[in-house]
Design an enzyme around this catalytic site. Structure first.
Site, PDB file in Angstrom:
ATOM      1  N   SER A 112      13.002  -0.209   4.655  1.00 40.32           N
ATOM      2  CA  SER A 112      12.713   0.348   3.333  1.00 40.32           C
ATOM      3  C   SER A 112      12.054   1.711   3.481  1.00 40.32           C
ATOM      4  O   SER A 112      10.958   1.841   4.042  1.00 40.32           O
ATOM      5  CB  SER A 112      11.768  -0.586   2.570  1.00 40.32           C
ATOM      6  OG  SER A 112      11.220   0.111   1.468  1.00 40.32           O
ATOM      7  N   HIS A 147      17.148   0.444   2.572  1.00 37.60           N
ATOM      8  CA  HIS A 147      16.707  -0.063   1.265  1.00 37.60           C
ATOM      9  C   HIS A 147      15.916   1.050   0.581  1.00 37.60           C
ATOM     10  O   HIS A 147      15.010   1.626   1.170  1.00 37.60           O
ATOM     11  CB  HIS A 147      15.837  -1.296   1.518  1.00 37.60           C
ATOM     12  CG  HIS A 147      15.321  -1.989   0.314  1.00 37.60           C
ATOM     13  ND1 HIS A 147      16.040  -2.961  -0.363  1.00 37.60           N
ATOM     14  CD2 HIS A 147      14.137  -1.900  -0.338  1.00 37.60           C
ATOM     15  CE1 HIS A 147      15.325  -3.425  -1.365  1.00 37.60           C
ATOM     16  NE2 HIS A 147      14.162  -2.799  -1.383  1.00 37.60           N
ATOM     17  N   ASP A 184      13.679   1.978  -2.752  1.00 40.58           N
ATOM     18  CA  ASP A 184      12.909   1.373  -3.840  1.00 40.58           C
ATOM     19  C   ASP A 184      12.677   2.361  -4.973  1.00 40.58           C
ATOM     20  O   ASP A 184      11.903   3.304  -4.844  1.00 40.58           O
ATOM     21  CB  ASP A 184      11.552   0.901  -3.296  1.00 40.58           C
ATOM     22  CG  ASP A 184      11.707  -0.321  -2.416  1.00 40.58           C
ATOM     23  OD1 ASP A 184      12.221  -1.334  -2.912  1.00 40.58           O
ATOM     24  OD2 ASP A 184      11.321  -0.258  -1.236  1.00 40.58           O
ATOM     25  N   MET A 237      11.218   3.099  -8.614  1.00 41.73           N
ATOM     26  CA  MET A 237      10.178   2.583  -9.520  1.00 41.73           C
ATOM     27  C   MET A 237       9.959   3.546 -10.670  1.00 41.73           C
ATOM     28  O   MET A 237       9.898   4.757 -10.463  1.00 41.73           O
ATOM     29  CB  MET A 237       8.866   2.419  -8.763  1.00 41.73           C
ATOM     30  CG  MET A 237       8.990   1.547  -7.536  1.00 41.73           C
ATOM     31  SD  MET A 237       7.407   1.377  -6.727  1.00 41.73           S
ATOM     32  CE  MET A 237       7.895   0.482  -5.247  1.00 41.73           C
ATOM     33  N   HIS A 242      17.156  -0.677  -4.814  1.00 41.55           N
ATOM     34  CA  HIS A 242      16.381  -1.705  -5.517  1.00 41.55           C
ATOM     35  C   HIS A 242      15.759  -1.076  -6.764  1.00 41.55           C
ATOM     36  O   HIS A 242      14.818  -0.286  -6.661  1.00 41.55           O
ATOM     37  CB  HIS A 242      15.301  -2.235  -4.550  1.00 41.55           C
ATOM     38  CG  HIS A 242      14.462  -3.333  -5.091  1.00 41.55           C
ATOM     39  ND1 HIS A 242      13.381  -3.842  -4.406  1.00 41.55           N
ATOM     40  CD2 HIS A 242      14.532  -4.041  -6.244  1.00 41.55           C
ATOM     41  CE1 HIS A 242      12.826  -4.808  -5.126  1.00 41.55           C
ATOM     42  NE2 HIS A 242      13.500  -4.939  -6.252  1.00 41.55           N
ATOM     43  N   MET A 290      13.546  -1.145  -9.560  1.00 43.60           N
ATOM     44  CA  MET A 290      12.375  -1.763 -10.212  1.00 43.60           C
ATOM     45  C   MET A 290      12.087  -0.941 -11.464  1.00 43.60           C
ATOM     46  O   MET A 290      11.095  -0.212 -11.547  1.00 43.60           O
ATOM     47  CB  MET A 290      11.202  -1.790  -9.237  1.00 43.60           C
ATOM     48  CG  MET A 290      11.395  -2.844  -8.151  1.00 43.60           C
ATOM     49  SD  MET A 290      10.265  -2.648  -6.775  1.00 43.60           S
ATOM     50  CE  MET A 290      11.162  -1.434  -5.840  1.00 43.60           C
ATOM     51  N   MET A 310      11.841 -11.741  -4.158  1.00 49.65           N
ATOM     52  CA  MET A 310      10.705 -10.890  -3.773  1.00 49.65           C
ATOM     53  C   MET A 310       9.569 -11.754  -3.272  1.00 49.65           C
ATOM     54  O   MET A 310       9.188 -12.741  -3.898  1.00 49.65           O
ATOM     55  CB  MET A 310      10.253 -10.033  -4.946  1.00 49.65           C
ATOM     56  CG  MET A 310      11.264  -8.924  -5.217  1.00 49.65           C
ATOM     57  SD  MET A 310      10.501  -7.371  -5.650  1.00 49.65           S
ATOM     58  CE  MET A 310       9.572  -6.971  -4.184  1.00 49.65           C
ATOM     59  N   GLY A 323       6.154  -3.101  -6.463  1.00 49.42           N
ATOM     60  CA  GLY A 323       5.390  -1.905  -6.812  1.00 49.42           C
ATOM     61  C   GLY A 323       4.843  -1.157  -5.612  1.00 49.42           C
ATOM     62  O   GLY A 323       4.719   0.061  -5.660  1.00 49.42           O
ATOM     63  N   PHE A 324       4.529  -1.876  -4.554  1.00 50.35           N
ATOM     64  CA  PHE A 324       3.892  -1.223  -3.407  1.00 50.35           C
ATOM     65  C   PHE A 324       4.346  -1.858  -2.104  1.00 50.35           C
ATOM     66  O   PHE A 324       4.542  -3.082  -2.053  1.00 50.35           O
ATOM     67  CB  PHE A 324       2.357  -1.335  -3.504  1.00 50.35           C
ATOM     68  CG  PHE A 324       1.820  -0.710  -4.760  1.00 50.35           C
ATOM     69  CD1 PHE A 324       1.509   0.639  -4.798  1.00 50.35           C
ATOM     70  CD2 PHE A 324       1.675  -1.466  -5.921  1.00 50.35           C
ATOM     71  CE1 PHE A 324       1.049   1.233  -5.969  1.00 50.35           C
ATOM     72  CE2 PHE A 324       1.216  -0.886  -7.102  1.00 50.35           C
ATOM     73  CZ  PHE A 324       0.897   0.467  -7.121  1.00 50.35           C
ATOM     74  N   GLY A 361       3.507  -2.680   1.990  1.00 52.37           N
ATOM     75  CA  GLY A 361       2.311  -3.010   2.751  1.00 52.37           C
ATOM     76  C   GLY A 361       1.503  -4.189   2.233  1.00 52.37           C
ATOM     77  O   GLY A 361       0.347  -4.372   2.632  1.00 52.37           O
ATOM     78  N   ASP A 421      12.279  -9.627   0.374  1.00 50.82           N
ATOM     79  CA  ASP A 421      11.718  -8.272   0.301  1.00 50.82           C
ATOM     80  C   ASP A 421      10.225  -8.342   0.018  1.00 50.82           C
ATOM     81  O   ASP A 421       9.813  -8.832  -1.031  1.00 50.82           O
ATOM     82  CB  ASP A 421      12.446  -7.502  -0.808  1.00 50.82           C
ATOM     83  CG  ASP A 421      11.967  -6.055  -0.946  1.00 50.82           C
ATOM     84  OD1 ASP A 421      11.223  -5.580  -0.063  1.00 50.82           O
ATOM     85  OD2 ASP A 421      12.349  -5.414  -1.942  1.00 50.82           O
ATOM     86  N   GLY A 422       9.452  -7.815   0.955  1.00 52.90           N
ATOM     87  CA  GLY A 422       8.011  -7.707   0.772  1.00 52.90           C
ATOM     88  C   GLY A 422       7.237  -8.451   1.845  1.00 52.90           C
ATOM     89  O   GLY A 422       7.390  -9.654   2.009  1.00 52.90           O
ATOM     90  N   GLY A 423       6.448  -7.699   2.608  1.00 53.79           N
ATOM     91  CA  GLY A 423       5.587  -8.323   3.620  1.00 53.79           C
ATOM     92  C   GLY A 423       6.362  -8.973   4.754  1.00 53.79           C
ATOM     93  O   GLY A 423       5.881  -9.917   5.380  1.00 53.79           O
ATOM     94  N   GLY A 453       9.548  -2.746   5.378  1.00 56.16           N
ATOM     95  CA  GLY A 453       8.951  -1.432   5.185  1.00 56.16           C
ATOM     96  C   GLY A 453       7.942  -1.122   6.268  1.00 56.16           C
ATOM     97  O   GLY A 453       8.261  -0.539   7.310  1.00 56.16           O
TER      98      GLY A 453
HETATM   99  C1  DX5 Z   1       7.977  -3.456  -3.013  1.00 56.66           C
HETATM  100  C2  DX5 Z   1       9.321  -3.006  -2.498  1.00 56.66           C
HETATM  101  C3  DX5 Z   1       9.561  -3.359  -1.070  1.00 56.66           C
HETATM  102  C4  DX5 Z   1       8.561  -2.722  -0.124  1.00 56.66           C
HETATM  103  C5  DX5 Z   1       8.654  -3.384   1.213  1.00 56.66           C
HETATM  104  O1  DX5 Z   1       7.901  -3.207  -4.356  1.00 56.66           O
HETATM  105  O2  DX5 Z   1      10.364  -3.594  -3.249  1.00 56.66           O
HETATM  106  O3  DX5 Z   1      10.889  -3.024  -0.700  1.00 56.66           O
HETATM  107  O4  DX5 Z   1       8.780  -1.362   0.028  1.00 56.66           O
HETATM  108  O5  DX5 Z   1       7.622  -2.899   2.015  1.00 56.66           O
HETATM  109  P1  DX5 Z   1       6.812  -3.873   2.996  1.00 56.66           P
HETATM  110  O6  DX5 Z   1       7.824  -4.426   3.959  1.00 56.66           O
HETATM  111  O7  DX5 Z   1       5.813  -2.994   3.649  1.00 56.66           O
HETATM  112  O8  DX5 Z   1       6.213  -4.953   2.149  1.00 56.66           O
HETATM  113 ZN    ZN Z   2      12.409  -3.309  -2.419  1.00 59.90          ZN
END
Ligand code: DX5
Ligand code: ZN
Length: 230
Positions: free
Chosen positions: A12, A37, A39, A41, A70, A72, A141, A146-147, A149, A179-181, A201
């Site tokens: 990402s 990927h 993102d 927003m 993606h 959002m 998700m 939104g973020f 990390g 997706d996420g963490g 990410g």
């Molecule tokens: C969060 C995004 C993710 C994010 C993943 O809103 O949709 O794609 O960037 O980043 P990590 O892998 O660091 O959680």
């Molecule tokens: Zn994403």
């Protein structure tokens, strides 16, 4: 039971240095990334802003990797065409957004690209289930969007199992994305649950060498798939 889809890693770019995106793209490619990927927003659907079609277009010009966009955003219907024209290969929208999900799916397919339907961690699988026979990807998700990390929410894993089971039942070979963490540990668990597309990410771009990070993640998802629940 269908043969399992290939397992794919999608770094990402949200976690990369935006002033050096060309370097990040080259490093991800060299490390064996299967897709990128992106993102998007809008500051409404999520409390953060990132980028729009112009950036997707610049990334498109630098790589042949599939671009997984993606969205959002509150109004995916309105922006589907600009992101398709910018070079998105898959447009992933949220079922919680304002647009009618069925209409978004039809519109994106009419534009000639793939479509994914995403659910936030607190949205039940039943909200996306009716789209299972129409979409190319179901994105579960594992953090609140939104973020980058944030820490992975393991309680979403039963939704990965449910999505994979439903796609199998329908004879669809779509991806279940997580997706996420996503780290080596959580990627392994998601792969075991039936995920086939892994968005990463911080675990790719923040700390360590990008190729080594991807190698470790690849080993983890292969291990997870070997011990899959189905
Ligand atoms: C969060 C995004 C993710 C994010 C993943 O809103 O949709 O794609 O960037 O980043 P990590 O892998 O660091 O959680
Ligand atoms: Zn994403």
């Amino acid at each position: 039971m269908l043969p399992r889809r290939p397992l794919r890693l999608a770094p990402s770019l949200l976690s990369a240095d935006f002033a050096a995106l060309g370097d990040a793209i080259r490093a991800a490619e060299a490390g064996g990334a299967d897709a990128l990927h992106l993102d998007v927003m809008d500051g409404h659907f999520v409390p953060n802003l990132s980028f729009g079609p112009a950036l997707v277009e610049s990334v498109r010009a630098r790589t042949r990797l599939p671009l997984d966009v993606h969205l959002m955003i509150d109004d995916p219907l309105r922006y589907a065409e600009p992101f398709q024209r910018a070079g998105g290969d898959t447009l992933v929208f949220h079922v919680e957004a304002r647009s009618d999900p069925e209409e978004v799916v039809r519109t994106v397919h009419r534009l000639g690209v793939k479509v994914g339907a995403a659910i936030r961690p607190d949205t039940p699988f039943s909200r996306v289930e009716p789209l299972s026979d129409k979409v190319d990807q179901i994105l579960v998700m594992s953090v609140h969007p939104g973020f980058s990390g944030q820490a992975f929410h393991p309680e979403v894993l039963p939704k990965v199992v449910a999505a994979r089971a439903r796609l199998d039942e329908l004879g669809r070979d779509g991806d279940v994305s997580i997706d996420g963490g996503v780290t080596t540990e959580t990627a392994r668990a998601a792969s075991r649950a039936g995920a086939t597309f892994f968005v990463c990410g911080n675990s790719v771009f923040r700390g360590g060498a990008i190729d080594e990070n991807l190698r470790r993640l690849r080993a983890a998802i292969e291990e997870g798939a070997a011990g899959a629940v189905r």
